[in-house]
Every structure is written in C-alpha cells, then in structure tokens.
Write an enzyme that holds these catalytic residues in place. Structure first.
Site, PDB file in Angstrom:
ATOM      1  N   ILE A 271       0.819  -1.219   0.000  1.00  0.00           N
ATOM      2  CA  ILE A 271       0.000   0.000   0.000  1.00  0.00           C
ATOM      3  C   ILE A 271       0.854   1.270   0.000  1.00  0.00           C
ATOM      4  CG2 ILE A 271      -0.337   0.273   2.502  1.00  0.00           C
ATOM      5  CD1 ILE A 271      -3.349   0.769   1.835  1.00  0.00           C
TER       6      ILE A 271
ATOM      7  N   GLY B 163       3.694  -4.183  11.182  1.00  0.00           N
ATOM      8  CA  GLY B 163       2.809  -4.432  10.045  1.00  0.00           C
ATOM      9  C   GLY B 163       2.740  -3.259   9.083  1.00  0.00           C
TER      10      GLY B 163
ATOM     11  N   ASP C 114       1.416  -0.401   9.430  1.00  0.00           N
ATOM     12  CA  ASP C 114       1.708   0.869  10.111  1.00  0.00           C
ATOM     13  C   ASP C 114       3.213   1.171  10.042  1.00  0.00           C
ATOM     14  OD1 ASP C 114       1.373   3.101  11.739  1.00  0.00           O
ATOM     15  OD2 ASP C 114       0.989   1.956  13.571  1.00  0.00           O
TER      16      ASP C 114
ATOM     17  N   THR D  66      -6.611  -7.402  10.307  1.00  0.00           N
ATOM     18  CA  THR D  66      -6.426  -8.828   9.992  1.00  0.00           C
ATOM     19  C   THR D  66      -5.008  -9.333  10.203  1.00  0.00           C
ATOM     20  OG1 THR D  66      -5.885  -8.479   7.656  1.00  0.00           O
ATOM     21  CG2 THR D  66      -8.220  -8.675   8.233  1.00  0.00           C
ATOM     22  N   GLY D  67      -4.113  -8.477  10.686  1.00  0.00           N
ATOM     23  CA  GLY D  67      -2.745  -8.901  10.960  1.00  0.00           C
ATOM     24  C   GLY D  67      -2.584  -9.139  12.448  1.00  0.00           C
TER      25      GLY D  67
ATOM     26  N   TYR E 113      -3.841  -7.723  14.890  1.00  0.00           N
ATOM     27  CA  TYR E 113      -5.074  -7.630  15.679  1.00  0.00           C
ATOM     28  C   TYR E 113      -5.977  -8.861  15.552  1.00  0.00           C
ATOM     29  CZ  TYR E 113      -4.233  -2.802  17.232  1.00  0.00           C
ATOM     30  OH  TYR E 113      -3.732  -1.670  17.837  1.00  0.00           O
TER      31      TYR E 113
HETATM   32  P1  ADP Z   1      -3.682  -4.731  12.422  1.00  0.00           P
HETATM   33  O1  ADP Z   1      -2.921  -4.398  13.666  1.00  0.00           O
HETATM   34  O2  ADP Z   1      -4.828  -3.774  12.146  1.00  0.00           O
HETATM   35  O3  ADP Z   1      -4.084  -6.167  12.365  1.00  0.00           O
HETATM   36  P2  ADP Z   1      -1.463  -5.221  10.558  1.00  0.00           P
HETATM   37  O4  ADP Z   1      -0.572  -4.189   9.963  1.00  0.00           O
HETATM   38  O5  ADP Z   1      -0.861  -6.208  11.473  1.00  0.00           O
HETATM   39  O6  ADP Z   1      -2.665  -4.395  11.232  1.00  0.00           O
HETATM   40  O7  ADP Z   1      -2.174  -6.008   9.390  1.00  0.00           O
HETATM   41  C1  ADP Z   1      -3.226  -5.502   8.601  1.00  0.00           C
HETATM   42  C2  ADP Z   1      -3.109  -6.092   7.206  1.00  0.00           C
HETATM   43  O8  ADP Z   1      -2.132  -5.352   6.464  1.00  0.00           O
HETATM   44  C3  ADP Z   1      -2.665  -7.546   7.157  1.00  0.00           C
HETATM   45  O9  ADP Z   1      -3.516  -8.237   6.263  1.00  0.00           O
HETATM   46  C4  ADP Z   1      -1.247  -7.469   6.607  1.00  0.00           C
HETATM   47  O10 ADP Z   1      -0.927  -8.608   5.846  1.00  0.00           O
HETATM   48  C5  ADP Z   1      -1.350  -6.250   5.726  1.00  0.00           C
HETATM   49  N1  ADP Z   1      -0.087  -5.561   5.374  1.00  0.00           N
HETATM   50  C6  ADP Z   1       1.098  -5.559   6.022  1.00  0.00           C
HETATM   51  N2  ADP Z   1       1.987  -4.777   5.372  1.00  0.00           N
HETATM   52  C7  ADP Z   1       1.348  -4.262   4.288  1.00  0.00           C
HETATM   53  C8  ADP Z   1       1.716  -3.404   3.202  1.00  0.00           C
HETATM   54  N3  ADP Z   1       2.937  -2.882   3.110  1.00  0.00           N
HETATM   55  N4  ADP Z   1       0.768  -3.097   2.265  1.00  0.00           N
HETATM   56  C9  ADP Z   1      -0.481  -3.604   2.342  1.00  0.00           C
HETATM   57  N5  ADP Z   1      -0.893  -4.421   3.329  1.00  0.00           N
HETATM   58  C10 ADP Z   1      -0.004  -4.752   4.290  1.00  0.00           C
END
Ligand code: ADP
Length: 165
Positions: free
Chosen positions: A10, A31, A33, A117-118, A120
C-alpha cells in the site's frame, strides 16, 4: 463508488489517500503501520504526535509526506476477542469514518489495507465481508476505493466478494 481489489504494497499506491491500520497511540507500530511510517519518513510521526491518539473505529488524517499518496488516513481497528465485543461494528466504523475523512479532504481515490487482519487477529474472510459491505453501503463522494491485498489469499477473498452482490 467503484470498489476494486489489487495485490501489492500500500505504501506504493498512487492514490490521493491511503488508509493506515494504526494503533490507538498513532505513534507507529508493526505491520502496515510500520511500513507506512518508514516510507513516509519521520515527518509522519511528528504529524501524528499532536493528534493525541485515536480510539478504535475512528479515523484522523495527516499528510503523506514522502509517500506517493498526498494523505494518510489513520484508523484504529478492533483487536479480535472472539467477536462478542462489538468487533464487527468497530471494523465497519473504520471503513465508514475513513470515507468520511476522505470526503472532508475532498479526495477521490482511497486505498485500504485489510484493517485488523494482521497483528489484531480479525478473521480474514469475516473482515473482508465487513470491508466490502461497508464500502458499498456508505454514501460518499469518493470515486474509487481500492482494497490492497498483501497476499494472494487475501486478494481472492476480495475478488470472490466483489463478483457477487
Ligand atoms: P492490524 O494491527 O490492524 O491487524 P497489521 O498491519 O498487522 O494491522 O495487518 C493488517 C493487514 O495489512 C494484514 O492483512 C497485513 O498482511 C497487511 N499488510 C502488512 N503490510 C502491508 C503493506 N505494506 N501493504 C499492504 N498491506 C499490508
């Protein structure tokens, strides 16, 4: 509003705003963030600090700094505790509030990660259903919502939901 799903990182999305799945401190995390903070540069953390955090289901914008996207809309998803704690309602609120903030910013194209979905732990298929149904139901001036999958499995979840109404 058009809703589409793509696979990718993203932080590379060429849209007006990307949504960050932040934690309630808004001070960075792992993740998506962490990836967004690394790509945007240290100015992003400096812009988040005065926001004073964000509660689950809410959303707050900052500039995107070094990102291709002009804005980051920081939203805080629910932590999955089994589904009885209002998780679906809070997750829907993340998508709805992010669109409302996008309307306040006057932007047309917004990219979303799979919020919650990561780390959390929200089950991916259930989360994808909430994402697609909330985006379909929310009135907005946004023209394009792009669901950015970070794995082929995530992409097919979205594609299955987007091909049926
Ligand atoms: P949360 O704490 O809301 O669960 P995470 O960052 O752990 O957030 O995960 C949310 C989603 O983002 C997961 O499906 C993860 O695979 C995805 N993700 C992680 N890195 C990226 C990225 N660089 N671009 C898009 N999606 C990502």
């Amino acid at each position: 509003m058009e809703i589409e799903a793509v696979m990718g990182d993203i932080t590379q999305e060429q849209v007006d705003a990307i949504v960050n799945a932040a934690n309630s401190s808004l001070l960075g995390g792992g993740g998506v963030d962490g990836a967004i903070h690394r790509a945007a540069g240290p100015e992003l953390l400096a812009a988040c600090r005065p926001l004073g955090g964000c509660s689950a289901g809410q959303a707050k914008p900052t500039p995107g700094f070094r990102l291709p996207a002009r804005w980051v809309i920081h939203t805080v998803g629910p932590v999955w505790h089994g589904g009885g704690g209002g998780e679906a309602h809070l997750l829907a609120s993340c998508y709805r509030r992010s669109l409302e903030v996008a309307d306040e910013l006057g932007v047309q194209r917004v990219a979303f990660p799979a919020i919650s979905t990561g780390i959390y732990g929200y089950p991916k298929e259930a989360a994808a259903r909430v994402a697609v149904s909330t985006l379909r139901e929310t009135p907005t001036r946004v023209k394009l919502a792009r669901l950015v999958a970070f794995s082929p499995d995530q992409l097919s979840l979205y594609q299955d939901l987007l091909t049926v109404r």
